[in-house]
Design a protein around this motif. Sequence first.
Motif, PDB file in Angstrom:
ATOM      1  N   GLU A 112      -4.511  31.960   7.671  1.00  0.00           N
ATOM      2  CA  GLU A 112      -4.089  30.963   6.704  1.00  0.00           C
ATOM      3  C   GLU A 112      -3.435  29.809   7.446  1.00  0.00           C
ATOM      4  OE1 GLU A 112      -1.792  32.303   3.419  1.00  0.00           O
ATOM      5  OE2 GLU A 112      -3.044  34.065   3.050  1.00  0.00           O
ATOM      6  N   LYS A 113      -3.840  28.609   7.092  1.00  0.00           N
ATOM      7  CA  LYS A 113      -3.351  27.425   7.786  1.00  0.00           C
ATOM      8  C   LYS A 113      -1.831  27.303   7.688  1.00  0.00           C
ATOM      9  CE  LYS A 113      -4.321  22.465   8.121  1.00  0.00           C
ATOM     10  NZ  LYS A 113      -5.111  21.347   7.531  1.00  0.00           N
ATOM     11  N   ARG A 114      -1.246  27.818   6.620  1.00  0.00           N
ATOM     12  CA  ARG A 114       0.206  27.729   6.432  1.00  0.00           C
ATOM     13  C   ARG A 114       0.964  28.518   7.498  1.00  0.00           C
ATOM     14  NH1 ARG A 114       2.678  29.137   1.797  1.00  0.00           N
ATOM     15  NH2 ARG A 114       1.084  28.102   0.536  1.00  0.00           N
ATOM     16  N   ASN A 115       0.271  29.428   8.194  1.00  0.00           N
ATOM     17  CA  ASN A 115       0.932  30.209   9.237  1.00  0.00           C
ATOM     18  C   ASN A 115       0.644  29.693  10.643  1.00  0.00           C
ATOM     19  OD1 ASN A 115       2.125  32.098   7.452  1.00  0.00           O
ATOM     20  ND2 ASN A 115       0.184  33.201   7.282  1.00  0.00           N
ATOM     21  N   VAL A 116      -0.029  28.539  10.737  1.00  0.00           N
ATOM     22  CA  VAL A 116      -0.413  27.985  12.038  1.00  0.00           C
ATOM     23  C   VAL A 116       0.432  26.745  12.321  1.00  0.00           C
ATOM     24  CG1 VAL A 116      -2.289  26.979  13.374  1.00  0.00           C
ATOM     25  CG2 VAL A 116      -2.750  28.881  11.809  1.00  0.00           C
ATOM     26  N   PRO A 117       1.143  26.693  13.449  1.00  0.00           N
ATOM     27  CA  PRO A 117       2.029  25.553  13.730  1.00  0.00           C
ATOM     28  C   PRO A 117       1.318  24.342  14.326  1.00  0.00           C
ATOM     29  CG  PRO A 117       2.268  27.181  15.457  1.00  0.00           C
ATOM     30  CD  PRO A 117       1.326  27.773  14.449  1.00  0.00           C
ATOM     31  N   ASN A 118       0.012  24.435  14.513  1.00  0.00           N
ATOM     32  CA  ASN A 118      -0.758  23.343  15.098  1.00  0.00           C
ATOM     33  C   ASN A 118      -1.411  22.496  14.016  1.00  0.00           C
ATOM     34  OD1 ASN A 118      -1.212  26.051  16.781  1.00  0.00           O
ATOM     35  ND2 ASN A 118      -0.984  24.346  18.220  1.00  0.00           N
ATOM     36  N   ARG A 119      -1.723  21.262  14.384  1.00  0.00           N
ATOM     37  CA  ARG A 119      -2.464  20.397  13.468  1.00  0.00           C
ATOM     38  C   ARG A 119      -3.955  20.725  13.582  1.00  0.00           C
ATOM     39  NH1 ARG A 119      -2.101  15.853  10.510  1.00  0.00           N
ATOM     40  NH2 ARG A 119      -3.949  14.511  10.370  1.00  0.00           N
ATOM     41  N   THR A 533      -8.560  28.836  42.415  1.00  0.00           N
ATOM     42  CA  THR A 533      -7.238  28.448  41.923  1.00  0.00           C
ATOM     43  C   THR A 533      -6.944  29.124  40.595  1.00  0.00           C
ATOM     44  OG1 THR A 533      -5.832  26.537  41.394  1.00  0.00           O
ATOM     45  CG2 THR A 533      -8.125  26.412  40.723  1.00  0.00           C
ATOM     46  N   GLY A 534      -5.679  29.310  40.316  1.00  0.00           N
ATOM     47  CA  GLY A 534      -5.258  29.940  39.067  1.00  0.00           C
ATOM     48  C   GLY A 534      -4.412  29.011  38.229  1.00  0.00           C
ATOM     49  N   ALA A 535      -4.345  29.300  36.946  1.00  0.00           N
ATOM     50  CA  ALA A 535      -3.540  28.490  36.030  1.00  0.00           C
ATOM     51  C   ALA A 535      -2.941  29.397  34.959  1.00  0.00           C
ATOM     52  CB  ALA A 535      -4.391  27.405  35.378  1.00  0.00           C
ATOM     53  N   LEU A 536      -1.638  29.238  34.723  1.00  0.00           N
ATOM     54  CA  LEU A 536      -0.936  29.969  33.674  1.00  0.00           C
ATOM     55  C   LEU A 536      -0.544  28.984  32.593  1.00  0.00           C
ATOM     56  CD1 LEU A 536       0.378  32.666  32.719  1.00  0.00           C
ATOM     57  CD2 LEU A 536       2.466  31.891  33.881  1.00  0.00           C
ATOM     58  N   ASN A 537      -0.940  29.274  31.350  1.00  0.00           N
ATOM     59  CA  ASN A 537      -0.646  28.383  30.235  1.00  0.00           C
ATOM     60  C   ASN A 537       0.041  29.140  29.119  1.00  0.00           C
ATOM     61  OD1 ASN A 537      -2.164  25.515  30.411  1.00  0.00           O
ATOM     62  ND2 ASN A 537      -3.264  27.065  31.582  1.00  0.00           N
ATOM     63  N   GLY A 538       0.835  28.409  28.346  1.00  0.00           N
ATOM     64  CA  GLY A 538       1.545  29.029  27.238  1.00  0.00           C
ATOM     65  C   GLY A 538       1.712  28.097  26.066  1.00  0.00           C
ATOM     66  N   SER A 539       2.090  28.651  24.947  1.00  0.00           N
ATOM     67  CA  SER A 539       2.379  27.867  23.749  1.00  0.00           C
ATOM     68  C   SER A 539       3.385  28.617  22.899  1.00  0.00           C
ATOM     69  CB  SER A 539       1.108  27.595  22.939  1.00  0.00           C
ATOM     70  OG  SER A 539       0.575  28.799  22.416  1.00  0.00           O
ATOM     71  N   ALA A 540       4.162  27.867  22.137  1.00  0.00           N
ATOM     72  CA  ALA A 540       5.124  28.458  21.208  1.00  0.00           C
ATOM     73  C   ALA A 540       5.338  27.475  20.068  1.00  0.00           C
ATOM     74  CB  ALA A 540       6.451  28.762  21.899  1.00  0.00           C
ATOM     75  N   GLY A 541       5.275  27.981  18.848  1.00  0.00           N
ATOM     76  CA  GLY A 541       5.454  27.093  17.713  1.00  0.00           C
ATOM     77  C   GLY A 541       5.915  27.837  16.481  1.00  0.00           C
ATOM     78  N   GLN A 551       5.821  21.858   4.202  1.00  0.00           N
ATOM     79  CA  GLN A 551       5.687  22.613   5.443  1.00  0.00           C
ATOM     80  C   GLN A 551       6.071  21.738   6.624  1.00  0.00           C
ATOM     81  OE1 GLN A 551       2.255  25.115   5.875  1.00  0.00           O
ATOM     82  NE2 GLN A 551       2.262  25.038   8.112  1.00  0.00           N
ATOM     83  N   VAL A 552       6.790  22.348   7.581  1.00  0.00           N
ATOM     84  CA  VAL A 552       7.187  21.681   8.822  1.00  0.00           C
ATOM     85  C   VAL A 552       6.638  22.491   9.988  1.00  0.00           C
ATOM     86  CG1 VAL A 552       9.099  20.859  10.239  1.00  0.00           C
ATOM     87  CG2 VAL A 552       9.298  20.831   7.742  1.00  0.00           C
ATOM     88  N   ASN A 553       5.949  21.824  10.921  1.00  0.00           N
ATOM     89  CA  ASN A 553       5.423  22.475  12.119  1.00  0.00           C
ATOM     90  C   ASN A 553       6.097  21.906  13.352  1.00  0.00           C
ATOM     91  OD1 ASN A 553       3.572  23.953  10.597  1.00  0.00           O
ATOM     92  ND2 ASN A 553       1.948  22.447  10.844  1.00  0.00           N
ATOM     93  N   LEU A 554       6.526  22.789  14.239  1.00  0.00           N
ATOM     94  CA  LEU A 554       7.100  22.385  15.523  1.00  0.00           C
ATOM     95  C   LEU A 554       6.392  23.197  16.602  1.00  0.00           C
ATOM     96  CD1 LEU A 554       9.257  20.835  17.168  1.00  0.00           C
ATOM     97  CD2 LEU A 554      10.787  22.781  16.795  1.00  0.00           C
ATOM     98  N   ASN A 555       5.898  22.498  17.631  1.00  0.00           N
ATOM     99  CA  ASN A 555       5.050  23.193  18.588  1.00  0.00           C
ATOM    100  C   ASN A 555       5.191  22.620  19.993  1.00  0.00           C
ATOM    101  OD1 ASN A 555       2.827  25.090  19.190  1.00  0.00           O
ATOM    102  ND2 ASN A 555       1.637  23.225  19.545  1.00  0.00           N
ATOM    103  N   PHE A 556       5.186  23.501  20.980  1.00  0.00           N
ATOM    104  CA  PHE A 556       5.084  23.120  22.389  1.00  0.00           C
ATOM    105  C   PHE A 556       3.917  23.888  22.995  1.00  0.00           C
ATOM    106  CE2 PHE A 556       5.843  24.308  26.838  1.00  0.00           C
ATOM    107  CZ  PHE A 556       5.803  23.034  27.418  1.00  0.00           C
ATOM    108  N   SER A 557       3.080  23.207  23.752  1.00  0.00           N
ATOM    109  CA  SER A 557       1.920  23.874  24.339  1.00  0.00           C
ATOM    110  C   SER A 557       1.537  23.201  25.646  1.00  0.00           C
ATOM    111  CB  SER A 557       0.730  23.853  23.372  1.00  0.00           C
ATOM    112  OG  SER A 557       0.420  22.520  22.984  1.00  0.00           O
ATOM    113  N   THR A 558       0.884  23.963  26.491  1.00  0.00           N
ATOM    114  CA  THR A 558       0.383  23.416  27.742  1.00  0.00           C
ATOM    115  C   THR A 558      -1.130  23.582  27.790  1.00  0.00           C
ATOM    116  OG1 THR A 558       0.563  25.493  28.994  1.00  0.00           O
ATOM    117  CG2 THR A 558       2.512  24.079  28.909  1.00  0.00           C
ATOM    118  N   GLY A 559      -1.769  22.696  28.539  1.00  0.00           N
ATOM    119  CA  GLY A 559      -3.205  22.777  28.732  1.00  0.00           C
ATOM    120  C   GLY A 559      -3.529  22.481  30.180  1.00  0.00           C
TER     121      GLY A 559
END
Length: 803
Positions: A112-119, A533-541, A551-559
């Motif tokens: 459900e989109k309401r549970n996703v912090p991303n646009r 080469t290696g890459a470590l990525n994360g996200s939290a929202g 609804q308010v979404n707050l998110n930090f992510s790396t790519g």
Amino acid sequence: MKSIFTILCFSLMLFSGMGQTLTVREKITRQPLELVTVYTGDLQYSALTDAKGRADISALRNGDSIHVRIIGYEPEAFTFKELEEMKFAVYLNQIQLSLDEVVVAASRWEQEKRNVPNRIVSIRPSEVSLQNPQTAADLLGSSGEVFIQKSQLGGGSPMIRGFSANRVLITVDGVRMNNAIFRSGNIQNVISLDPFALERTEVFFGPGSVIYGSDAMGGVMGFYTLTPKLSLPDKGPLIKGNALARYSSANEEKTGHFDINIGLKKWAFVTGATFSDFGDLTMGSDGPSTYLRPEYAARIDGKDTVLINKDPAKQVPTGYNQYNLMQKIRFMPNATWDIQYGFHYSATSDYSRYDRLIRYKKDKLRSAEWYYGPQIWMMNVFNIIHSADKGLFNAMSFTVAQQYFKESRHDRDFGKPDLTHRTETVDVWSANLDFEKDLAEKHHLFYGIELLLNTVGSSGETENIENGLILPDASRYPDGSNWNSYAAYVSYKNLITEKLTLQTGLRYNQVALRADFDTTYYPFPFTKADINTGALNGSAGIAYRPEESFQVNLNFSTGFRAPNIDDVGKVFESEPGAAVVPNPDLKPEYAYNWELGFMKTFAERVKLDLTGYYTILKDALVRRDYTLNGLDSIMYDGEMSKVQAIQNAAEAYVWGIHAGLEVKFPAGFGLLSKFNYQQGEEELDDGTKAPLRHAPPWFGSTHLTYTRSRLKADFYGLYNGEVRAADMPPSESEKDYMYALDAEGKPYSPGWYTLNIKVIYELTDYLMITAGLENITGQRYRPYSSGITAPGRNFIASVKYRF
């Protein structure tokens, strides 16, 4: 006799209550709605509609009320008698202002989109039917949220949040399309997708590397093709399909499409085919004269000749044709196993790279020919989904895919006999194993592994068109080079309260590249490149819903993006007088993104949507001046050219906003407006800052809609801001042949707008017509960074028959 009469009456009553079928359709498009829940008010009995919108409601006859509900549509409730009076046909209205929606792009599983912090923006099939796009690139552009650049008619390079080309990711049925030679310059692979064979499209904004890996920095475009539909257990074979014909006047487009679904109890098949023929594109009449095409090159009696263009608004040559084929097979032996195979094939004819054909050298046309050979894409994909209520997962998806890409470039200078041919192929094998696990009622885990294997084939030759002699020449890439990726990821979702959802994730990616260089044509100081080469990525929202309408979404992510074969091993002309050479000493680039979003509805009449973001790009892979064996210039295709190479040589940032407004007026009227603003800068060689190349000017759209019974009309405007000469990225300023000139004779990109109208009308439940007039005022405009001018006044008409 009386007893016989009683039995007959009872039998008639029983028969009248048996096998009663309800059909549910979308109110405007009359499209049947699948997976609609039909249930009694006491929740004792329920049924689901099939692919034709049908459900057997015999068991619901004695319920006090019968409810009809599906996410995204206004729920309805009737008595059985009312349904009888309606001839058991229900038409549902779409909810335009709801915050409820189901999306897949965030985790590869439905959420459900309401549970996703991303646009995430979903492009609905009904919107596609109304806008009637020519290509999948135009489909993305019709969303009002993705900027589309075109170098030629057979083009369409999406720009998302200041990123483009190999910094945004394309997926088809969950399989990544990006391959080892996706370049940093504009690309047109998205046109290989058939817009008429798509079930839905989603755009995920911001880094998506936790789920999708390399390249998912600016966003992910997820395309989902038609799914074979099974028949219901108590029904006969399900046979449905569509036939469509389309015409547009600006390029004399003629398109035909056909698809058919045959569904049995356990097996289902869907077949689709589309053919499009596009003529030369005509631009508008009101705008910069520098966009006109006064003359063009042609080969007449064995001699290059400059011909006067009888209609300077016609962009000669830009026409091409394309066909798409699709075959999908589904086998579902029981409720816990779902097995699917898909075959996709797309091929274009040759098509000219128009922006190269409008270049001049000493006031004379530079090129006699510059065209792409057929762009070919083929994919075989096999997918197994298994559901289980215990063990390590609740649901498992295994996908293995094989893709084949072929593209080529062919160019010849005016008055010269040598025609250069460079051909590339990429074979890609991929495997994805994804799991979904409910740890507890509010704790959900998504995890999986991925394998990607890319092999690049590349060749070059020069043909003398006067004597037919063909000689080998330098290839664009190291032939036989490999780019492989191995990854594992985990994502965790916690429904902390009914109002607050937390979603986090981690991914580790290992990328290996190997290329062997041929020094026959260029004296490279190296013979191979090995990158591991290696890459470590994360996200939290978090997604916070203080109330159902807010609804308010707050998110930090790396790519991240790992260097590919195009970065490491390419030899090509980036622009007149500049040649890009290989650089084996590259490492990944990283994006760090913060964003905050708000969505609010008021009295189910008004919806506001606002998202702001800030992204930093570190160790950016950019083209910079370089030396080869101590030389800053080399001879390339007969011209002395300065040496450049892709390097980890810059930092960049981009920030912006997405804003949206929807208003539902009385009497079927509505208003929809979208606005996008992005601003970016990158570091130059000397440490100064310059505008980011792929951050387009502000753009948006405003739609005034009218909906009534079988009719929907849309009067809308598209608009785009100006890029002044002082604000042009240096790499764009050098392409003065593509841009208008200001009062000081400097290249700039003028702002523009168009007024348009589209109408869709359902003649019957099976026959639909669509008509429209784009660019009503005939504006002559060229979107930022594009090499071809947009269509002028353009009449569009299509007829679609459903069965």
